[in-house]
Each structure stands twice: as structure tokens, then as C-alpha cells.
Design a protein around this motif. Structure first.
Motif, mmCIF file in Angstrom:
data_model
loop_
_atom_site.group_PDB
_atom_site.id
_atom_site.type_symbol
_atom_site.label_atom_id
_atom_site.label_comp_id
_atom_site.label_asym_id
_atom_site.label_seq_id
_atom_site.Cartn_x
_atom_site.Cartn_y
_atom_site.Cartn_z
ATOM 1 N N TYR A 107 0.808 -1.213 0.000
ATOM 2 C CA TYR A 107 0.000 0.000 0.000
ATOM 3 C C TYR A 107 0.847 1.271 0.000
ATOM 4 O O TYR A 107 0.307 2.370 -0.168
ATOM 5 C CB TYR A 107 -0.934 0.021 1.224
ATOM 6 C CG TYR A 107 -2.036 -1.000 1.144
ATOM 7 C CD1 TYR A 107 -3.275 -0.670 0.612
ATOM 8 C CD2 TYR A 107 -1.836 -2.306 1.578
ATOM 9 C CE1 TYR A 107 -4.297 -1.599 0.538
ATOM 10 C CE2 TYR A 107 -2.851 -3.251 1.510
ATOM 11 C CZ TYR A 107 -4.075 -2.883 0.985
ATOM 12 O OH TYR A 107 -5.088 -3.820 0.908
ATOM 13 N N ARG A 108 2.151 1.140 0.227
ATOM 14 C CA ARG A 108 3.011 2.315 0.320
ATOM 15 C C ARG A 108 4.352 2.010 -0.344
ATOM 16 O O ARG A 108 4.896 0.923 -0.172
ATOM 17 C CB ARG A 108 3.257 2.693 1.784
ATOM 18 C CG ARG A 108 1.997 2.852 2.580
ATOM 19 C CD ARG A 108 2.199 3.550 3.899
ATOM 20 N NE ARG A 108 3.377 3.157 4.638
ATOM 21 C CZ ARG A 108 3.619 3.536 5.895
ATOM 22 N NH1 ARG A 108 2.753 4.312 6.512
ATOM 23 N NH2 ARG A 108 4.702 3.160 6.516
ATOM 24 N N GLY A 109 4.849 2.966 -1.082
ATOM 25 C CA GLY A 109 6.193 2.810 -1.628
ATOM 26 C C GLY A 109 7.233 3.159 -0.583
ATOM 27 O O GLY A 109 7.107 4.154 0.120
ATOM 28 N N ALA A 110 8.266 2.331 -0.465
ATOM 29 C CA ALA A 110 9.332 2.596 0.501
ATOM 30 C C ALA A 110 10.660 2.164 -0.100
ATOM 31 O O ALA A 110 10.726 1.139 -0.787
ATOM 32 C CB ALA A 110 9.086 1.852 1.804
ATOM 33 N N PRO A 111 11.725 2.908 0.139
ATOM 34 C CA PRO A 111 13.024 2.534 -0.397
ATOM 35 C C PRO A 111 13.451 1.158 0.104
ATOM 36 O O PRO A 111 13.182 0.776 1.245
ATOM 37 C CB PRO A 111 13.967 3.613 0.153
ATOM 38 C CG PRO A 111 13.083 4.754 0.528
ATOM 39 C CD PRO A 111 11.785 4.153 0.935
ATOM 40 N N GLY A 112 14.094 0.420 -0.752
ATOM 41 C CA GLY A 112 14.655 -0.865 -0.363
ATOM 42 C C GLY A 112 13.676 -2.011 -0.323
ATOM 43 O O GLY A 112 14.014 -3.093 0.155
ATOM 44 N N THR A 113 12.452 -1.797 -0.829
ATOM 45 C CA THR A 113 11.442 -2.854 -0.752
ATOM 46 C C THR A 113 10.913 -3.291 -2.114
ATOM 47 O O THR A 113 9.907 -3.998 -2.185
ATOM 48 C CB THR A 113 10.247 -2.410 0.112
ATOM 49 O OG1 THR A 113 9.532 -1.359 -0.569
ATOM 50 C CG2 THR A 113 10.684 -1.930 1.486
ATOM 51 N N ALA A 114 11.563 -2.908 -3.192
ATOM 52 C CA ALA A 114 11.002 -3.145 -4.526
ATOM 53 C C ALA A 114 10.702 -4.619 -4.784
ATOM 54 O O ALA A 114 9.609 -4.971 -5.243
ATOM 55 C CB ALA A 114 11.949 -2.604 -5.596
ATOM 56 N N LEU A 115 11.655 -5.484 -4.495
ATOM 57 C CA LEU A 115 11.459 -6.905 -4.776
ATOM 58 C C LEU A 115 10.428 -7.518 -3.837
ATOM 59 O O LEU A 115 9.502 -8.213 -4.268
ATOM 60 C CB LEU A 115 12.802 -7.644 -4.665
ATOM 61 C CG LEU A 115 12.776 -9.157 -4.872
ATOM 62 C CD1 LEU A 115 12.163 -9.516 -6.223
ATOM 63 C CD2 LEU A 115 14.188 -9.727 -4.752
ATOM 64 N N TYR A 116 10.573 -7.257 -2.553
ATOM 65 C CA TYR A 116 9.640 -7.796 -1.569
ATOM 66 C C TYR A 116 8.210 -7.348 -1.863
ATOM 67 O O TYR A 116 7.273 -8.157 -1.896
ATOM 68 C CB TYR A 116 10.058 -7.338 -0.169
ATOM 69 C CG TYR A 116 9.079 -7.692 0.926
ATOM 70 C CD1 TYR A 116 8.994 -8.989 1.404
ATOM 71 C CD2 TYR A 116 8.244 -6.712 1.477
ATOM 72 C CE1 TYR A 116 8.098 -9.320 2.419
ATOM 73 C CE2 TYR A 116 7.347 -7.041 2.486
ATOM 74 C CZ TYR A 116 7.279 -8.342 2.952
ATOM 75 O OH TYR A 116 6.389 -8.659 3.949
ATOM 76 N N THR A 117 8.035 -6.042 -2.096
ATOM 77 C CA THR A 117 6.695 -5.510 -2.319
ATOM 78 C C THR A 117 6.078 -6.077 -3.587
ATOM 79 O O THR A 117 4.883 -6.360 -3.637
ATOM 80 C CB THR A 117 6.737 -3.977 -2.376
ATOM 81 O OG1 THR A 117 7.291 -3.487 -1.153
ATOM 82 C CG2 THR A 117 5.352 -3.389 -2.562
ATOM 83 N N ALA A 118 6.894 -6.266 -4.618
ATOM 84 C CA ALA A 118 6.373 -6.841 -5.860
ATOM 85 C C ALA A 118 5.832 -8.254 -5.632
ATOM 86 O O ALA A 118 4.777 -8.617 -6.166
ATOM 87 C CB ALA A 118 7.466 -6.855 -6.924
ATOM 88 N N THR A 119 6.525 -9.049 -4.825
ATOM 89 C CA THR A 119 6.035 -10.406 -4.577
ATOM 90 C C THR A 119 4.756 -10.386 -3.765
ATOM 91 O O THR A 119 3.862 -11.215 -3.981
ATOM 92 C CB THR A 119 7.093 -11.263 -3.858
ATOM 93 O OG1 THR A 119 7.420 -10.693 -2.581
ATOM 94 C CG2 THR A 119 8.362 -11.393 -4.687
ATOM 95 N N LYS A 120 4.651 -9.455 -2.835
ATOM 96 C CA LYS A 120 3.438 -9.382 -2.032
ATOM 97 C C LYS A 120 2.265 -8.808 -2.837
ATOM 98 O O LYS A 120 1.108 -9.181 -2.632
ATOM 99 C CB LYS A 120 3.686 -8.556 -0.773
ATOM 100 C CG LYS A 120 4.631 -9.249 0.215
ATOM 101 C CD LYS A 120 4.111 -10.620 0.628
ATOM 102 C CE LYS A 120 4.942 -11.267 1.707
ATOM 103 N NZ LYS A 120 4.394 -12.577 2.148
ATOM 104 N N ALA A 121 2.555 -7.897 -3.766
ATOM 105 C CA ALA A 121 1.505 -7.431 -4.673
ATOM 106 C C ALA A 121 1.002 -8.595 -5.527
ATOM 107 O O ALA A 121 -0.190 -8.689 -5.831
ATOM 108 C CB ALA A 121 2.039 -6.305 -5.560
ATOM 109 N N ALA A 122 1.908 -9.487 -5.880
ATOM 110 C CA ALA A 122 1.518 -10.657 -6.673
ATOM 111 C C ALA A 122 0.554 -11.546 -5.898
ATOM 112 O O ALA A 122 -0.433 -12.043 -6.462
ATOM 113 C CB ALA A 122 2.756 -11.447 -7.085
#
Length: 254
Positions: free
Chosen positions: A145-160
């Protein structure tokens, strides 16, 4: 821990990543409400310790949720011992935080496998075992729900997995199977404590409207609601379990 009677009496529940943290707390919760619970994980010693803690209504099956053969073995074990599944909490996963520019192809493949591939194929292998009226809950994250530095890969998997839950909710509704996801905020788990200092934990709590870090029991209560008859008209939803972190500004910050 408080619970709502015997909502899971005569129910069979599977929890992946069930030897610690949110998975273990959810196993405790469902057992307290009457379920037989199967927990999985890669570390047999930790699984055995968890079963010792959970008692006779818990069964452990060691295996890797990213490995199709291990998932097939899990499915065979469940059908042989219990005949069906009524609840699946797809919880196995890992945190991964690094700058976008430092992510290697190998790390990309590893995290995608642990956080998304494992969820996708766990559901695929368990689907033939799920009874009419069964419930699937997939563990996602408030990070989507929020963009944060250093989380691109993790957040992409959770969005999936967010997207997977919604899509499966549509695809499995004709079978009477509900699918939802939960998105925990900062949660006091062994992994969280290992990755943060007390100072960082206090700073994180200051961002939360309820002024505290969540507990694994908080998450377990949310999973139990979505998996029980109390959530029988809820599907295709993501439930934030974050103390208001995502949507509420703490009064101290105003």
C-alpha cells in the motif's frame, strides 16, 4: 488469547510456515477453536518443537513450499491422514530488503520463489483437497500500500499474492471456496526482532495509530475470522492488520 468457542470443530486446517511467528500463533488459535492443524516448514527440528507446544491435534509435515515434489507429498499426506482440507493459511514467505540496484537475478528468483511461487503452487496442489465451503487465506503485507526505499522486490512479490487472492476468489467461487488475503503491519515475530533493534522497534511503533507493534496473535485472530463461518460472506478482500499504520495518522504526528 481469547477465542470464539468452537468455530473450527471438526475442521482440518493447513498452515504453511507454521513453526514460528504468525503461522504458529494461528495454529494455536485454530486448535483452541477445535481444529486439527497440519503445519509445514523446512526445519524438522523446529516443526517437532512446535508440535510439542501445540499438542496432539497438531501434525507436522516437513518440506519446501517452493518444491513441487514436496507439495505433492504434502497433499498425499493430508489426504491419507485427514481426507480433506477446510482451511488453508498460505503463510510461508520471507522478508527481503535491499536497494533496487543491488538485486541480482539469483536473489530475484529466490525471493519470487519463496513469496509468490510457493503460494501459487501450494494452492494448486491443495485445491483438490479443499471441501465445499473451504477458506483460503494468503499472507501478504501492508508494504504493497506504500512505496518505501529498499522494498522493490519484496513488495512486488506481495503485490503478486494480493492479485492471486483476488483472482482465485473469482475462479473458486463456483466451488464454494472463499479466498482472501491479510496484510500485517509491523508485527513482533522472531524474524522482526532479528532484523530490528529496540530503538527501531520503538520508532516503528510511533508510526502506528494504536501506538504499538502488532502481535502474532493479532494476525491469528484476523485469519481465524476470515477462515471461519463468521467470514462466510467475505471473499476477494485484503484485510489490513496494522493498527492503522497504512490509513491513519497518529495524533502525535499531527
Amino acid at each position: 488469547m481469547t477465542h470464539n468457542g468452537n468455530r473450527f470443530e471438526n475442521k482440518i486446517a493447513l498452515i504453511t510456515g507454521g513453526s514460528s511467528g504468525m503461522g504458529l500463533a494461528t495454529a494455536h488459535r485454530l486448535i483452541a477453536e477445535g481444529a486439527q492443524v497440519i503445519i509445514t516448514g523446512r526445519d524438522k527440528a523446529r516443526l517437532d518443537a512446535a508440535v510439542g507446544e501445540l499438542g496432539e491435534r497438531a501434525t507436522a509435515v516437513a518440506g519446501d513450499a517452493t518444491d513441487s515434489e514436496d507439495l505433492a507429498t504434502l497433499a498425499r499426506t493430508v489426504i491419507e491422514r485427514f481426507g480433506r482440507l477446510d482451511v488453508a493459511f498460505v503463510n510461508a514467505g520471507v522478508g527481503a530488503f535491499q536497494p533496487f540496484t543491488t538485486v541480482t537475478p539469483d536473489e530475484f528468483d529466490r525471493i519470487v520463489a519463496l513469496n509468490f511461487k510457493s503460494a501459487f503452487f501450494t494452492v494448486q496442489h491443495m485445491l483438490p483437497l479443499l471441501s465445499a465451503g473451504a477458506a483460503i487465506v494468503i499472507n501478504a503485507s501492508f508494504a504493497t500500500y506504500r512505496g518505501a526505499p529498499g522494498t522493490a522486490l519484496y513488495t512486488a512479490t506481495k503485490a503478486a499474492v494480493h492479485s492471486l487472492a483476488r483472482t482465485l476468489a473469482a475462479e473458486l467461487a463456483p466451488k464454494g471456496i472463499r479466498v482472501n488475503s491479510i496484510s500485517p503491519g509491523y508485527t513482533d515475530t522472531p524474524a522482526f526482532r532479528a532484523e530490528t533493534t529496540p530503538e527501531t522497534q520503538n520508532e516503528a511503533a510511533s508510526r502506528v495509530a494504536l501506538a504499538r507493534i502488532g502481535t502474532s496473535d493479532d494476525v491469528a485472530a484476523a485469519v481465524a475470522f476470515l477462515a471461519s463461518a463468521d467470514g462466510s460472506y467475505v471473499t476477494g478482500q485484503d484485510l489490513l492488520v496494522d493498527g492503522g499504520l497504512t490509513t491513519v495518522i497518529p495524533s502525535a504526528m499531527v
